[in-house]
Design an enzyme around this catalytic site. Structure first.
Site, PDB file in Angstrom:
ATOM      1  N   CYS A 166      81.531  19.882  45.319  1.00  0.00           N
ATOM      2  CA  CYS A 166      80.231  19.944  44.656  1.00  0.00           C
ATOM      3  C   CYS A 166      80.264  20.765  43.367  1.00  0.00           C
ATOM      4  CB  CYS A 166      79.206  20.504  45.628  1.00  0.00           C
ATOM      5  SG  CYS A 166      79.310  19.676  47.211  1.00  0.00           S
ATOM      6  N   HIS A 303      72.712  26.482  41.883  1.00  0.00           N
ATOM      7  CA  HIS A 303      73.311  25.414  42.690  1.00  0.00           C
ATOM      8  C   HIS A 303      72.236  24.939  43.669  1.00  0.00           C
ATOM      9  CE1 HIS A 303      76.463  22.945  44.203  1.00  0.00           C
ATOM     10  NE2 HIS A 303      76.463  23.471  45.399  1.00  0.00           N
ATOM     11  N   GLU A 314      73.546  32.404  47.403  1.00  0.00           N
ATOM     12  CA  GLU A 314      73.403  32.360  45.937  1.00  0.00           C
ATOM     13  C   GLU A 314      72.387  33.392  45.461  1.00  0.00           C
ATOM     14  OE1 GLU A 314      72.427  28.516  44.264  1.00  0.00           O
ATOM     15  OE2 GLU A 314      72.926  29.194  42.228  1.00  0.00           O
ATOM     16  N   LYS A 335      67.974  20.311  41.844  1.00  0.00           N
ATOM     17  CA  LYS A 335      68.353  19.400  42.938  1.00  0.00           C
ATOM     18  C   LYS A 335      67.142  18.998  43.766  1.00  0.00           C
ATOM     19  CE  LYS A 335      73.227  20.542  43.703  1.00  0.00           C
ATOM     20  NZ  LYS A 335      73.382  21.740  42.856  1.00  0.00           N
ATOM     21  N   HIS A 340      71.545  16.040  45.468  1.00  0.00           N
ATOM     22  CA  HIS A 340      72.872  16.602  45.239  1.00  0.00           C
ATOM     23  C   HIS A 340      73.799  15.475  44.781  1.00  0.00           C
ATOM     24  CE1 HIS A 340      76.373  18.880  45.278  1.00  0.00           C
ATOM     25  NE2 HIS A 340      76.104  19.700  46.268  1.00  0.00           N
ATOM     26  N   PHE A 399      82.351  22.704  48.677  1.00  0.00           N
ATOM     27  CA  PHE A 399      83.178  22.716  49.888  1.00  0.00           C
ATOM     28  C   PHE A 399      84.613  23.033  49.466  1.00  0.00           C
ATOM     29  CE2 PHE A 399      80.753  19.562  52.921  1.00  0.00           C
ATOM     30  CZ  PHE A 399      79.681  20.429  52.929  1.00  0.00           C
TER      31      PHE A 399
END
Lengths: 414, 83
Positions: A166, A303, A314, A335, A340, A399
């Site tokens: 990502c 993010h 975050e 997002k 995403h 990830f």
């Protein structure tokens, strides 16, 4: 001998997103707080726990690409080609025999051509190995998009893909930024693309516990909200034209924004879960700040995936780095609207930062109704906000424990 | 069955947008139709699917023009009709 690093200009951008088939449509949707998430139409998801996604709607490859290339390109490559053509056209960069070796391409993809692979698996099991398309591998490989763009545009410098899940789109821009900054290359066509809204893609992310099970498409993605329960798979592509500033000015290019720095770190902790302390993310943010000479950050495009762990870690990372200033920095997760977009998302969010510094408007975090008490920053809830932004930061985490931060700055003339 | 028509159909499927009038027996795959080695395999798959026959890799390698693929398929169909 040390060489002064080169400044890096953004001179063009293009995007194909769940909010529109180009940058302007996507941007206006963002400012209106419009949600691009809806029921899955790309396949029959009636048997799936997750029935929603942020699909690119109304994309006709023939409107962007010649029919033969379109037929032998996976959907993720089609998106990337369309976005790259938009970006290069906007930049006014002419690729000629004189400059074609000094321009490169890097289009990252987190997943690659999973749609082509899925279709050919069916052929393999139903008809046997002799009926597999010779184009399977070129359609599957994650550098397919990058390769096609170089072929179509006649670009002959470095050409590669990269993957950091990502964080892919941000890292592709970061790599391109570094190549230009260190004088290796004059211009890069850089970004990310993914198209994994396929039965196997959705099933895989669902089984990993990553996706929201909320059945209401427009309410499911709620970053930093107490009732968030996972991310929503999106798709699309975003591509930027990055150029050596001197070279861009010399050819009379319109400078849209400047990339000021890139920081990248790893958690070395878990393949899907971020460090709860946000320590890895904080080190990426710090690295980007240090490299840019510690500018005041006026906006952070988070993010902000809408998973329990990401939004918490975050938030902690931002608070740890910025201290008491953190609560005064507007932070939004777009997002909530575009979902995403996996390998494309970091590039699209950097593109959003380019628009933010140019236009002085911050797109909101929608669906933030009941904030998580542990997520206590200014997330620009539900409504876009007008505010001058000199330096914007965008965070991307993936990830594998990847953490990347880019700083995008308003171009103030020479 | 007109084999040329079947070959035309296969080529139009694998090279969307191609000018159909270019597909004549004398046309060479690479030079006249922009069909490279990968596309040639794709064309063979389309013909195998449509005509329910199997073409061997070695046979395909030797084929350079539309005429040759027509001959190959006709030979295959003749064998099938004779047995």
């Amino acid at each position: 001998m040390s060489v002064m690093p080169h400044r890096v200009a953004v001179t063009g951008y293009g995007a194909v997103t769940p909010l529109g088939l180009n940058v302007e449509d996507s941007w206006h949707s963002l400012l209106e707080g419009k949600c691009g998430i809806d029921y899955i139409t790309l396949f029959d998801a009636s048997e799936f726990d997750v029935k929603i996604a942020a699909e690119v709607r109304g994309f006709d490859p023939a409107a962007h690409i010649d029919p033969v290339t379109a037929r032998y390109s996976d959907r993720f490559s089609q998106f990337a080609l369309a976005a790259a053509f938009q970006a290069v056209a906007m930049s006014g960069l002419k690729i000629t025999d004189e400059n074609k070796f000094d321009i490169g391409v890097v289009i990252g993809s987190g997943i690659g051509g999973i749609g082509a692979l899925s279709a050919q698996y069916r052929v393999l099991y139903e008809k046997g190995p002799k009926r597999i398309s010779p184009f399977l591998i070129p359609m599957l490989i994650s550098d397919g998009a990058s390769g096609q763009i170089s072929i179509k545009l006649g670009i002959m410098g470095p050409n590669f893909s990269m993957a950091s899940s990502c964080a892919t789109g941000a890292d592709a821009l970061g790599m391109a930024f570094n190549l230009i900054r260190h004088g290796e290359i004059t211009a890069m066509i850089a970004g990310g693309s993914d198209a994994s809204i396929t039965p196997i893609g959705i099933a895989g992310f669902t089984q990993a516990g990553a996706l929201s099970k909320n059945p209401d498409p427009v309410k499911a993605c709620r970053p930093f909200d107490k009732n968030r329960d996972g991310f929503i798979t999106g798709e699309g592509a975003a591509v930027l034209v990055l150029e050596n500033m001197d070279s861009a000015l010399k050819r009379g290019a319109h400078i849209l924004a400047e990339i000021s720095s890139y920081g990248s770190t790893s958690d070395a902790y878990h393949i899907t879960k971020p460090l709860e302390s946000g320590e890895g993310a904080a080190r990426a943010i710090q690295a980007a700040l240090k490299s840019a000479g510690n500018p005041e950050i006026d906006y952070i495009n988070a993010h902000g995936t809408s998973t329990y762990f990401n939004d918490l870690s975050e938030t902690r990372a931002i608070k740890n780095v910025f201290g008491e200033k953190a609560s005064r920095i507007p932070v939004s997760s777009t997002k909530s609207m575009h979902g995403h977009m996996l390998g494309a998302t970091g590039a699209f969010e950097a593109l959003i930062c380019c628009k933010v510094v140019q236009e002085g408007i911050i797109p909101p975090t929608i669906n933030l109704q009941d904030p998580d008490p542990e997520c206590d920053l200014d997330y620009v809830p539900n409504t876009a906000r007008k505010v001058a932004v000199q330096h914007a930061m965008t965070n991307s985490f993936g990830f594998g424990g990847h953490n990347s931060s880019l700083i995008i700055s308003r171009y103030e003339g020479k | 069955m007109n084999v040329l028509d079947e070959v035309k159909k296969a080529i139009c499927k694998i090279q969307p947008g191609i000018d159909e009038s270019k597909i004549v027996p004398e046309a060479r795959f690479k030079e006249d139709l922009e069909i490279d080695s990968l596309s040639k395999v794709e064309m063979a798959l389309a013909l195998e699917e449509a005509l329910d026959l199997t073409l061997q890799d070695a046979e395909l390698n030797d084929i350079k023009a539309v005429k040759q693929v027509i001959e190959l398929i006709e030979a295959r169909l003749n064998v099938r009709n004779a047995t």
